[in-house]
Design a protein around this motif. Sequence first.
Motif, PDB file in Angstrom:
ATOM      1  N   VAL A 244       0.838  -1.206   0.000  1.00 30.15           N
ATOM      2  CA  VAL A 244       0.000   0.000   0.000  1.00 30.15           C
ATOM      3  C   VAL A 244       0.871   1.253   0.000  1.00 30.15           C
ATOM      4  N   HIS A 245       1.943   1.221   0.784  1.00 24.36           N
ATOM      5  CA  HIS A 245       2.870   2.352   0.870  1.00 24.36           C
ATOM      6  C   HIS A 245       3.444   2.690  -0.511  1.00 24.36           C
ATOM      7  N   VAL A 250       3.621   6.290  -5.370  1.00 22.84           N
ATOM      8  CA  VAL A 250       3.514   6.531  -6.815  1.00 22.84           C
ATOM      9  C   VAL A 250       2.397   7.518  -7.130  1.00 22.84           C
ATOM     10  N   VAL A 251       1.197   7.285  -6.579  1.00 23.70           N
ATOM     11  CA  VAL A 251       0.046   8.102  -6.978  1.00 23.70           C
ATOM     12  C   VAL A 251       0.081   9.496  -6.353  1.00 23.70           C
ATOM     13  N   SER A 252       0.815   9.677  -5.251  1.00 17.57           N
ATOM     14  CA  SER A 252       0.861  11.006  -4.629  1.00 17.57           C
ATOM     15  C   SER A 252       2.034  11.846  -5.115  1.00 17.57           C
ATOM     16  N   MET A 258      10.352  10.386  -3.660  1.00 16.30           N
ATOM     17  CA  MET A 258      11.673   9.759  -3.703  1.00 16.30           C
ATOM     18  C   MET A 258      12.760  10.774  -3.373  1.00 16.30           C
ATOM     19  N   ARG A 259      12.610  12.005  -3.914  1.00 16.96           N
ATOM     20  CA  ARG A 259      13.603  13.044  -3.618  1.00 16.96           C
ATOM     21  C   ARG A 259      13.642  13.333  -2.117  1.00 16.96           C
ATOM     22  N   SER A 260      12.463  13.348  -1.482  1.00 19.20           N
ATOM     23  CA  SER A 260      12.429  13.660  -0.047  1.00 19.20           C
ATOM     24  C   SER A 260      13.082  12.571   0.779  1.00 19.20           C
ATOM     25  N   MET A 261      12.997  11.307   0.319  1.00 18.58           N
ATOM     26  CA  MET A 261      13.598  10.226   1.089  1.00 18.58           C
ATOM     27  C   MET A 261      15.075  10.016   0.735  1.00 18.58           C
TER      28      MET A 261
END
Length: 278
Positions: A244-245, A250-252, A258-261
């Motif tokens: 679910v994560h 992907v949809v948000s 990805m950049r934030s993580m």
Amino acid sequence: MADKPAKVMICRHSGVTRITHWLNVLAVSLLLMSGLQIFNAHPALYWGAASTFAEPWVSMKKVEVGGEPRGITTVGDLRFDTTGLFGWSGAEGAREQRGFPAWATIPSYRSLADGRRWHFFFAWLFVINGLVYWLWGLARGHIAKDLLPSRAQLRPGHILHEIVTHARLRFPKGEPARSYNVIQKLTYLLVIVVLLPLMVATGLSMSPGFNATLPGLIDLFGGRQSARTIHFLAATGIVLFVAVHLVLVVVSGFWNNMRSMITGRYAIEATGADGDRA
């Protein structure tokens, strides 16, 4: 045509959060795959202290049906033909009797001993990484500030609103995007406070060496086979959480998330808040 809203960059994830997150991705992935290798040594689950071989509540096995081998998975009174995936897995003409298929396990070949070596090594990485995250989070106030929901967020009406909003794939913008919503907070707390510690505790309770040190732990879970079942169910819960994560990542906004993580920088719509303009 209307101009797109201006964006500002905020720091959403600290360096410690990002490093422990990616180490967890590595550890949990390899723990899961090596755990499936261990499970394949006896692909059945029971409740209680001993294995009642005639009455597993979950099993994956090869069964002859009309003279043809089939993979049959049972869950309670339900039976499913899972030929090619569970029980009798592999491509047509190269199938073998095993619970989970070779591509899902580490190592891919049959080896309980090697599966245990992989599992125990990454279990230590997982535990040490988790301790670092918890100690840092408690010391810096990250757990209390970012993960504990407020009283207002715990109101039934607010929770229902967030569930409906998530179901419609509508995600916060501007200031609300700076912090986790109540669904995120409750889900993350469920994982890091319940599921992950439960996996560690049930894993330790199945270790003969640890049983000698703390024999009462296995009794807490109702016996060795119950501990094994709870361990498997907790792992399944984590797999569902990850699935679910990933969909929500992907949809948000895949690249923004990805950049934030990776870098810690997360773009939100400008609302007068401080930040670096994108």
